[in-house]
Scaffold this motif. Sequence first.
Motif, PDB file in Angstrom:
ATOM      1  N   SER A   1       0.833  -1.213   0.000  1.00  0.00           N
ATOM      2  CA  SER A   1       0.000   0.000   0.000  1.00  0.00           C
ATOM      3  C   SER A   1       0.862   1.256   0.000  1.00  0.00           C
ATOM      4  O   SER A   1       0.459   2.291  -0.507  1.00  0.00           O
ATOM      5  CB  SER A   1      -0.949   0.003   1.197  1.00  0.00           C
ATOM      6  OG  SER A   1      -0.235   0.283   2.381  1.00  0.00           O
ATOM      7  N   HIS A   2       2.053   1.173   0.591  1.00  0.00           N
ATOM      8  CA  HIS A   2       3.002   2.285   0.575  1.00  0.00           C
ATOM      9  C   HIS A   2       4.351   1.774   1.062  1.00  0.00           C
ATOM     10  O   HIS A   2       4.495   0.574   1.284  1.00  0.00           O
ATOM     11  CB  HIS A   2       2.490   3.473   1.398  1.00  0.00           C
ATOM     12  CG  HIS A   2       2.260   3.196   2.850  1.00  0.00           C
ATOM     13  ND1 HIS A   2       1.242   2.400   3.308  1.00  0.00           N
ATOM     14  CD2 HIS A   2       2.922   3.611   3.966  1.00  0.00           C
ATOM     15  CE1 HIS A   2       1.274   2.357   4.638  1.00  0.00           C
ATOM     16  NE2 HIS A   2       2.284   3.074   5.056  1.00  0.00           N
ATOM     17  N   TYR A   3       5.336   2.674   1.206  1.00  0.00           N
ATOM     18  CA  TYR A   3       6.718   2.201   1.385  1.00  0.00           C
ATOM     19  C   TYR A   3       7.128   1.911   2.820  1.00  0.00           C
ATOM     20  O   TYR A   3       8.213   1.370   3.054  1.00  0.00           O
ATOM     21  CB  TYR A   3       7.698   3.222   0.790  1.00  0.00           C
ATOM     22  CG  TYR A   3       7.920   4.455   1.644  1.00  0.00           C
ATOM     23  CD1 TYR A   3       7.031   5.525   1.586  1.00  0.00           C
ATOM     24  CD2 TYR A   3       8.998   4.550   2.520  1.00  0.00           C
ATOM     25  CE1 TYR A   3       7.214   6.650   2.370  1.00  0.00           C
ATOM     26  CE2 TYR A   3       9.193   5.668   3.308  1.00  0.00           C
ATOM     27  CZ  TYR A   3       8.298   6.717   3.233  1.00  0.00           C
ATOM     28  OH  TYR A   3       8.483   7.826   4.015  1.00  0.00           O
ATOM     29  N   HIS A   4       6.329   2.244   3.810  1.00  0.00           N
ATOM     30  CA  HIS A   4       6.781   2.143   5.202  1.00  0.00           C
ATOM     31  C   HIS A   4       7.250   0.728   5.570  1.00  0.00           C
ATOM     32  O   HIS A   4       6.593  -0.255   5.262  1.00  0.00           O
ATOM     33  CB  HIS A   4       5.676   2.611   6.155  1.00  0.00           C
ATOM     34  CG  HIS A   4       5.562   4.106   6.214  1.00  0.00           C
ATOM     35  ND1 HIS A   4       4.388   4.758   6.479  1.00  0.00           N
ATOM     36  CD2 HIS A   4       6.505   5.071   6.041  1.00  0.00           C
ATOM     37  CE1 HIS A   4       4.608   6.073   6.471  1.00  0.00           C
ATOM     38  NE2 HIS A   4       5.877   6.282   6.201  1.00  0.00           N
ATOM     39  N   ALA A   5       8.358   0.703   6.306  1.00  0.00           N
ATOM     40  CA  ALA A   5       9.053  -0.553   6.599  1.00  0.00           C
ATOM     41  C   ALA A   5       8.159  -1.616   7.223  1.00  0.00           C
ATOM     42  O   ALA A   5       8.240  -2.791   6.860  1.00  0.00           O
ATOM     43  CB  ALA A   5      10.242  -0.261   7.527  1.00  0.00           C
ATOM     44  N   VAL A   6       7.297  -1.203   8.172  1.00  0.00           N
ATOM     45  CA  VAL A   6       6.475  -2.209   8.862  1.00  0.00           C
ATOM     46  C   VAL A   6       5.393  -2.783   7.956  1.00  0.00           C
ATOM     47  O   VAL A   6       4.665  -3.685   8.349  1.00  0.00           O
ATOM     48  CB  VAL A   6       5.827  -1.668  10.154  1.00  0.00           C
ATOM     49  CG1 VAL A   6       6.895  -1.251  11.155  1.00  0.00           C
ATOM     50  CG2 VAL A   6       4.846  -0.540   9.882  1.00  0.00           C
ATOM     51  N   ARG A   7       5.298  -2.269   6.727  1.00  0.00           N
ATOM     52  CA  ARG A   7       4.316  -2.758   5.744  1.00  0.00           C
ATOM     53  C   ARG A   7       4.955  -3.565   4.632  1.00  0.00           C
ATOM     54  O   ARG A   7       4.249  -4.171   3.843  1.00  0.00           O
ATOM     55  CB  ARG A   7       3.598  -1.573   5.090  1.00  0.00           C
ATOM     56  CG  ARG A   7       3.017  -0.587   6.061  1.00  0.00           C
ATOM     57  CD  ARG A   7       1.650  -1.030   6.483  1.00  0.00           C
ATOM     58  NE  ARG A   7       1.139  -0.222   7.576  1.00  0.00           N
ATOM     59  CZ  ARG A   7      -0.039  -0.453   8.150  1.00  0.00           C
ATOM     60  NH1 ARG A   7      -0.791  -1.451   7.729  1.00  0.00           N
ATOM     61  NH2 ARG A   7      -0.451   0.287   9.140  1.00  0.00           N
ATOM     62  N   VAL A   8       6.272  -3.485   4.498  1.00  0.00           N
ATOM     63  CA  VAL A   8       6.896  -4.058   3.286  1.00  0.00           C
ATOM     64  C   VAL A   8       8.024  -5.056   3.537  1.00  0.00           C
ATOM     65  O   VAL A   8       8.284  -5.910   2.688  1.00  0.00           O
ATOM     66  CB  VAL A   8       7.447  -2.950   2.356  1.00  0.00           C
ATOM     67  CG1 VAL A   8       6.348  -1.973   1.967  1.00  0.00           C
ATOM     68  CG2 VAL A   8       8.618  -2.207   2.972  1.00  0.00           C
TER      69      VAL A   8
ATOM     70  N   GLY B   1      -1.382  11.447   0.171  1.00  0.00           N
ATOM     71  CA  GLY B   1      -2.064  11.307   1.459  1.00  0.00           C
ATOM     72  C   GLY B   1      -1.092  10.993   2.578  1.00  0.00           C
ATOM     73  O   GLY B   1      -0.249  11.812   2.946  1.00  0.00           O
ATOM     74  N   HIS B   2      -1.210   9.779   3.117  1.00  0.00           N
ATOM     75  CA  HIS B   2      -0.324   9.316   4.191  1.00  0.00           C
ATOM     76  C   HIS B   2       1.137   9.341   3.725  1.00  0.00           C
ATOM     77  O   HIS B   2       2.050   9.591   4.501  1.00  0.00           O
ATOM     78  CB  HIS B   2      -0.784   7.916   4.588  1.00  0.00           C
ATOM     79  CG  HIS B   2       0.097   7.192   5.529  1.00  0.00           C
ATOM     80  ND1 HIS B   2       0.202   7.523   6.861  1.00  0.00           N
ATOM     81  CD2 HIS B   2       0.916   6.126   5.347  1.00  0.00           C
ATOM     82  CE1 HIS B   2       1.048   6.691   7.449  1.00  0.00           C
ATOM     83  NE2 HIS B   2       1.500   5.836   6.561  1.00  0.00           N
ATOM     84  N   THR B   3       1.346   9.033   2.446  1.00  0.00           N
ATOM     85  CA  THR B   3       2.637   9.224   1.780  1.00  0.00           C
ATOM     86  C   THR B   3       2.328   9.763   0.381  1.00  0.00           C
ATOM     87  O   THR B   3       1.174  10.026   0.064  1.00  0.00           O
ATOM     88  CB  THR B   3       3.430   7.899   1.629  1.00  0.00           C
ATOM     89  OG1 THR B   3       2.773   7.064   0.669  1.00  0.00           O
ATOM     90  CG2 THR B   3       3.551   7.155   2.953  1.00  0.00           C
TER      91      THR B   3
ATOM     92  N   GLY C   1      -5.338   0.825   3.381  1.00  0.00           N
ATOM     93  CA  GLY C   1      -3.977   1.080   3.874  1.00  0.00           C
ATOM     94  C   GLY C   1      -4.013   2.153   4.950  1.00  0.00           C
ATOM     95  O   GLY C   1      -5.023   2.317   5.649  1.00  0.00           O
ATOM     96  N   ASP C   2      -2.949   2.905   5.070  1.00  0.00           N
ATOM     97  CA  ASP C   2      -2.877   3.931   6.122  1.00  0.00           C
ATOM     98  C   ASP C   2      -3.594   5.225   5.735  1.00  0.00           C
ATOM     99  O   ASP C   2      -3.502   6.218   6.458  1.00  0.00           O
ATOM    100  CB  ASP C   2      -1.411   4.232   6.473  1.00  0.00           C
ATOM    101  CG  ASP C   2      -0.862   3.283   7.539  1.00  0.00           C
ATOM    102  OD1 ASP C   2      -1.670   2.726   8.310  1.00  0.00           O
ATOM    103  OD2 ASP C   2       0.364   3.115   7.601  1.00  0.00           O
ATOM    104  N   LEU C   3      -4.320   5.229   4.626  1.00  0.00           N
ATOM    105  CA  LEU C   3      -5.112   6.425   4.282  1.00  0.00           C
ATOM    106  C   LEU C   3      -6.272   6.622   5.245  1.00  0.00           C
ATOM    107  O   LEU C   3      -6.788   7.731   5.387  1.00  0.00           O
ATOM    108  CB  LEU C   3      -5.673   6.307   2.860  1.00  0.00           C
ATOM    109  CG  LEU C   3      -4.682   6.508   1.716  1.00  0.00           C
ATOM    110  CD1 LEU C   3      -5.361   6.221   0.382  1.00  0.00           C
ATOM    111  CD2 LEU C   3      -4.125   7.933   1.728  1.00  0.00           C
TER     112      LEU C   3
HETATM  113 ZN   LIG Z   1       2.405   3.984   6.956  1.00  0.00          ZN
END
Ligand SMILES: [Zn+2]
Length: 321
Positions: free
Chosen positions: A79-86, A165-167, A184-186
């Motif tokens: 959903s986006h690049y943040h480490a805890v997601r990827v 948005g969030h990113t 996602g984090d939106l």
């Molecule tokens: Zn995030």
Amino acid sequence: MTGKAFASSADLGEKTQTLEVLGDGVYALTAEGDPNVGAIEGDDFVVAFEALATPVAATDWLTKLREYTDKPVKYLVLSHYHAVRVLGASAFDAEVIIAHDNTRKLITERGKQDWESEYGRMPRLFKEPESIPGLTWPDVTFSDSLTIPLGEDRGDLVLQYCGRGHTAGDVAAWIPKQKILFAGDLVEAQAALYTGDAFHSDWSTGTLDRVKAFGAEQLVGGRGGVARGREAVDAAVEQTRGFLTVMLTEVGAVHRRGGTLAEAFEATHTALAPQFGHWPIFEHCLPFDVQRVWDEFDGIDWPRIWTPERDREVWDQLQQV
Ligand SMILES: [Zn+2]
């Protein structure tokens, strides 16, 4: 100096993970405010949405999913690049990893720093961090939308960019036939927002308008429980918008009168705490959130890169008082 423990570094209590079946072949794993993940079945494959922080954490999720389907994971959507997601991506053994164009750009630009920063802020989420083989790179990226046909009776899965948005590169996953949205984090449902890499004005206006316009009947946000029913979905979207709007108002007022970042933090904390203060990661996020809103009012369009050093600097300035 007496202050709060840095970010979520003192949060070591395990959360209960719950696999919820949202519809025909649609699954969400929620975790009491820890990052949510999802999976959508096609006729002979699975699309995984989000990858968690490490391969070991992702394997725990896959083990739960395997009680419902043994189809291989063909696509993994970030959903986006943040480490805890990827960073758990390797556990899925996916044929194709998909993300937004800007997510690839952000991983190239700051993936390594973000990994170090998030590990320092939320160590508990990094289950067996040595299992991470390296940065996660998407195989396929897109700018507006990408559709995955799930099979004749299942309809499509639409991956949609809704604006900054969030990113700069958030992707939502929409299943029109079942009216289920992975946002996602939106959108956060009953969890505080992390906005340290966000575009507050865009997010709180056009981007959330587009998210709302899906007309979802179930929504899985980045953290928090599943919103079920139109009313709950709209409430989650508006709660997210409300958090952003209060930050823009409070930080904006202090910035305009020539006040300090610390004053902006105090004003925002006072305004948000009654409604959001008891929600997961509120105290953790707020210093980074306020710093980013402040930067936006300073005219810094592209978010500055967070590093462990900068994290501590901002934290010590705002939370250790
Ligand atoms: Zn995030």
